[in-house]
Scaffold this motif. Structure first.
Motif, PDB file in Angstrom:
ATOM      1  N   TYR A  42       0.817  -1.217   0.000  1.00 29.73           N
ATOM      2  CA  TYR A  42       0.000   0.000   0.000  1.00 29.73           C
ATOM      3  C   TYR A  42       0.848   1.263   0.000  1.00 29.73           C
ATOM      4  O   TYR A  42       0.461   2.284  -0.563  1.00 29.73           O
ATOM      5  N   GLY A  43       2.031   1.211   0.615  1.00 23.06           N
ATOM      6  CA  GLY A  43       2.915   2.375   0.679  1.00 23.06           C
ATOM      7  C   GLY A  43       3.413   2.823  -0.673  1.00 23.06           C
ATOM      8  O   GLY A  43       3.753   3.993  -0.857  1.00 23.06           O
ATOM      9  N   ARG A  44       3.428   1.937  -1.659  1.00 22.93           N
ATOM     10  CA  ARG A  44       3.900   2.306  -2.999  1.00 22.93           C
ATOM     11  C   ARG A  44       2.986   3.315  -3.681  1.00 22.93           C
ATOM     12  O   ARG A  44       3.343   3.890  -4.684  1.00 22.93           O
ATOM     13  N   TYR A  45       1.784   3.503  -3.118  1.00 24.08           N
ATOM     14  CA  TYR A  45       0.821   4.463  -3.662  1.00 24.08           C
ATOM     15  C   TYR A  45       0.786   5.773  -2.864  1.00 24.08           C
ATOM     16  O   TYR A  45      -0.101   6.593  -3.062  1.00 24.08           O
ATOM     17  N   VAL A  46       1.762   5.957  -1.955  1.00 28.63           N
ATOM     18  CA  VAL A  46       1.762   7.119  -1.065  1.00 28.63           C
ATOM     19  C   VAL A  46       3.083   7.874  -1.209  1.00 28.63           C
ATOM     20  O   VAL A  46       4.159   7.285  -1.054  1.00 28.63           O
ATOM     21  N   LEU A  47       3.011   9.175  -1.500  1.00 29.59           N
ATOM     22  CA  LEU A  47       4.215  10.001  -1.558  1.00 29.59           C
ATOM     23  C   LEU A  47       4.864  10.041  -0.183  1.00 29.59           C
ATOM     24  O   LEU A  47       4.176  10.088   0.837  1.00 29.59           O
ATOM     25  N   ARG A  48       6.209  10.043  -0.169  1.00 30.00           N
ATOM     26  CA  ARG A  48       6.956  10.083   1.090  1.00 30.00           C
ATOM     27  C   ARG A  48       7.963  11.212   1.060  1.00 30.00           C
ATOM     28  O   ARG A  48       8.671  11.398   0.076  1.00 30.00           O
ATOM     29  N   LEU A  49       8.018  11.950   2.162  1.00 32.45           N
ATOM     30  CA  LEU A  49       9.054  12.966   2.337  1.00 32.45           C
ATOM     31  C   LEU A  49      10.361  12.251   2.653  1.00 32.45           C
ATOM     32  O   LEU A  49      10.378  11.314   3.458  1.00 32.45           O
ATOM     33  N   ARG A  50      11.456  12.708   2.024  1.00 31.51           N
ATOM     34  CA  ARG A  50      12.780  12.133   2.279  1.00 31.51           C
ATOM     35  C   ARG A  50      13.800  13.249   2.311  1.00 31.51           C
ATOM     36  O   ARG A  50      13.592  14.314   1.756  1.00 31.51           O
ATOM     37  N   ARG A  51      14.929  12.966   2.897  1.00 33.65           N
ATOM     38  CA  ARG A  51      16.024  13.936   2.922  1.00 33.65           C
ATOM     39  C   ARG A  51      16.936  13.800   1.700  1.00 33.65           C
ATOM     40  O   ARG A  51      17.817  14.610   1.491  1.00 33.65           O
ATOM     41  N   SER A  52      16.724  12.755   0.901  1.00 34.89           N
ATOM     42  CA  SER A  52      17.546  12.529  -0.278  1.00 34.89           C
ATOM     43  C   SER A  52      16.732  11.781  -1.326  1.00 34.89           C
ATOM     44  O   SER A  52      15.935  10.911  -0.987  1.00 34.89           O
ATOM     45  N   ALA A  53      16.986  12.089  -2.594  1.00 33.76           N
ATOM     46  CA  ALA A  53      16.309  11.385  -3.684  1.00 33.76           C
ATOM     47  C   ALA A  53      16.778   9.943  -3.786  1.00 33.76           C
ATOM     48  O   ALA A  53      16.075   9.091  -4.312  1.00 33.76           O
ATOM     49  N   ALA A  54      17.968   9.642  -3.266  1.00 37.12           N
ATOM     50  CA  ALA A  54      18.573   8.321  -3.441  1.00 37.12           C
ATOM     51  C   ALA A  54      18.244   7.343  -2.323  1.00 37.12           C
ATOM     52  O   ALA A  54      18.540   6.163  -2.433  1.00 37.12           O
ATOM     53  N   ARG A  55      17.653   7.800  -1.256  1.00 33.64           N
ATOM     54  CA  ARG A  55      17.422   6.923  -0.103  1.00 33.64           C
ATOM     55  C   ARG A  55      15.989   6.401  -0.115  1.00 33.64           C
ATOM     56  O   ARG A  55      15.077   7.075   0.307  1.00 33.64           O
ATOM     57  N   GLY A  56      15.826   5.208  -0.624  1.00 30.55           N
ATOM     58  CA  GLY A  56      14.508   4.597  -0.674  1.00 30.55           C
ATOM     59  C   GLY A  56      13.964   4.544  -2.085  1.00 30.55           C
ATOM     60  O   GLY A  56      14.556   5.054  -3.033  1.00 30.55           O
ATOM     61  N   PRO A  57      12.810   3.921  -2.235  1.00 28.29           N
ATOM     62  CA  PRO A  57      12.252   3.705  -3.566  1.00 28.29           C
ATOM     63  C   PRO A  57      11.625   4.952  -4.171  1.00 28.29           C
ATOM     64  O   PRO A  57      11.187   5.854  -3.469  1.00 28.29           O
ATOM     65  N   LEU A  58      11.598   4.963  -5.484  1.00 28.83           N
ATOM     66  CA  LEU A  58      10.833   5.931  -6.269  1.00 28.83           C
ATOM     67  C   LEU A  58       9.907   5.094  -7.149  1.00 28.83           C
ATOM     68  O   LEU A  58      10.370   4.170  -7.826  1.00 28.83           O
ATOM     69  N   THR A  59       8.614   5.365  -7.129  1.00 32.15           N
ATOM     70  CA  THR A  59       7.696   4.607  -7.963  1.00 32.15           C
ATOM     71  C   THR A  59       6.926   5.539  -8.886  1.00 32.15           C
ATOM     72  O   THR A  59       6.950   6.759  -8.717  1.00 32.15           O
ATOM     73  N   THR A  60       6.227   4.930  -9.832  1.00 38.37           N
ATOM     74  CA  THR A  60       5.396   5.708 -10.742  1.00 38.37           C
ATOM     75  C   THR A  60       4.109   6.165 -10.057  1.00 38.37           C
ATOM     76  O   THR A  60       3.351   6.918 -10.659  1.00 38.37           O
ATOM     77  N   LEU A  61       3.863   5.759  -8.829  1.00 41.19           N
ATOM     78  CA  LEU A  61       2.759   6.204  -7.972  1.00 41.19           C
ATOM     79  C   LEU A  61       1.381   5.851  -8.518  1.00 41.19           C
ATOM     80  O   LEU A  61       0.572   5.272  -7.826  1.00 41.19           O
ATOM     81  N   LEU A  62       1.116   6.219  -9.763  1.00 43.62           N
ATOM     82  CA  LEU A  62      -0.169   5.911 -10.390  1.00 43.62           C
ATOM     83  C   LEU A  62       0.027   4.727 -11.336  1.00 43.62           C
ATOM     84  O   LEU A  62       0.917   4.755 -12.193  1.00 43.62           O
ATOM     85  N   PRO A  63      -0.784   3.693 -11.205  1.00 51.17           N
ATOM     86  CA  PRO A  63      -0.581   2.509 -12.045  1.00 51.17           C
ATOM     87  C   PRO A  63      -0.968   2.752 -13.502  1.00 51.17           C
ATOM     88  O   PRO A  63      -1.745   3.656 -13.811  1.00 51.17           O
ATOM     89  N   VAL A  64      -0.390   1.941 -14.370  1.00 50.66           N
ATOM     90  CA  VAL A  64      -0.782   1.905 -15.778  1.00 50.66           C
ATOM     91  C   VAL A  64      -1.469   0.574 -16.039  1.00 50.66           C
ATOM     92  O   VAL A  64      -1.264  -0.405 -15.318  1.00 50.66           O
TER      93      VAL A  64
END
Length: 160
Positions: A42-64
């Protein structure tokens, strides 16, 4: 989001994938947009605040829409890869994975990250609506949500 440098923020990156000649529609590439999110079902659909772009996943957020069902894509630094110290840099390599619905992620490729001149203007427009990955398409509600912003962006020439 553009918060002050010392604060956590939502980061995003755009990836342009050149398509093989046999798959080349117009345009001859696919644009994918990624943002910092969670990694769980479920977290893959939720934006997350981070201190770095490289720490943790980046997803397409909205499915295709894909033949196997609703699909998300994820970029993540390989396990054990050195992570850059500054907020905006990415590791030199990222692993691309996909997941259908809330199923586990499946790694499919490694992407080499090229550095752009940070002082130069970014003249490229990335548009996941008109430059879809072959075999996928935007769900109609997502298309309706995104289209006004992308239509406006297409009508304005980048400065440079």
């Amino acid at each position: 989001m553009g918060l002050p440098a010392r604060w956590a923020d939502v980061y995003g990156i755009a990836v342009r994938i050149p398509l093989p000649r046999r798959d080349r529609p117009s345009p001859p590439w696919a644009d994918l947009l990624f943002a910092t999110t969670g990694d769980t079902a479920y977290g893959r659909y939720v934006l997350r605040l981070r201190r770095s772009a490289a720490r943790g996943p980046l997803t397409t957020l909205l499915p295709v829409h894909a033949p196997a069902g609703p699909m998300l894509l994820r970029l993540m630094a390989p396990v054990g890869a050195p992570v850059p110290g500054d907020d905006l840099s990415l590791p030199s390599e990222l692993t691309l994975a996909y997941a259908v619905r809330s199923r586990p992620w499946i790694d499919v490729a490694d992407l080499v990250v090229e550095t752009r001149d940070p002082g130069g203007p970014d003249l490229e427009r990335h548009d996941p609506i008109t430059a879809e990955l072959p075999g996928t398409q935007q769900f109609e509600p997502v298309r309706r949500l995104r289209e006004p912003a992308y239509r406006a962006a297409r009508s304005v020439r980048p400065h440079g």
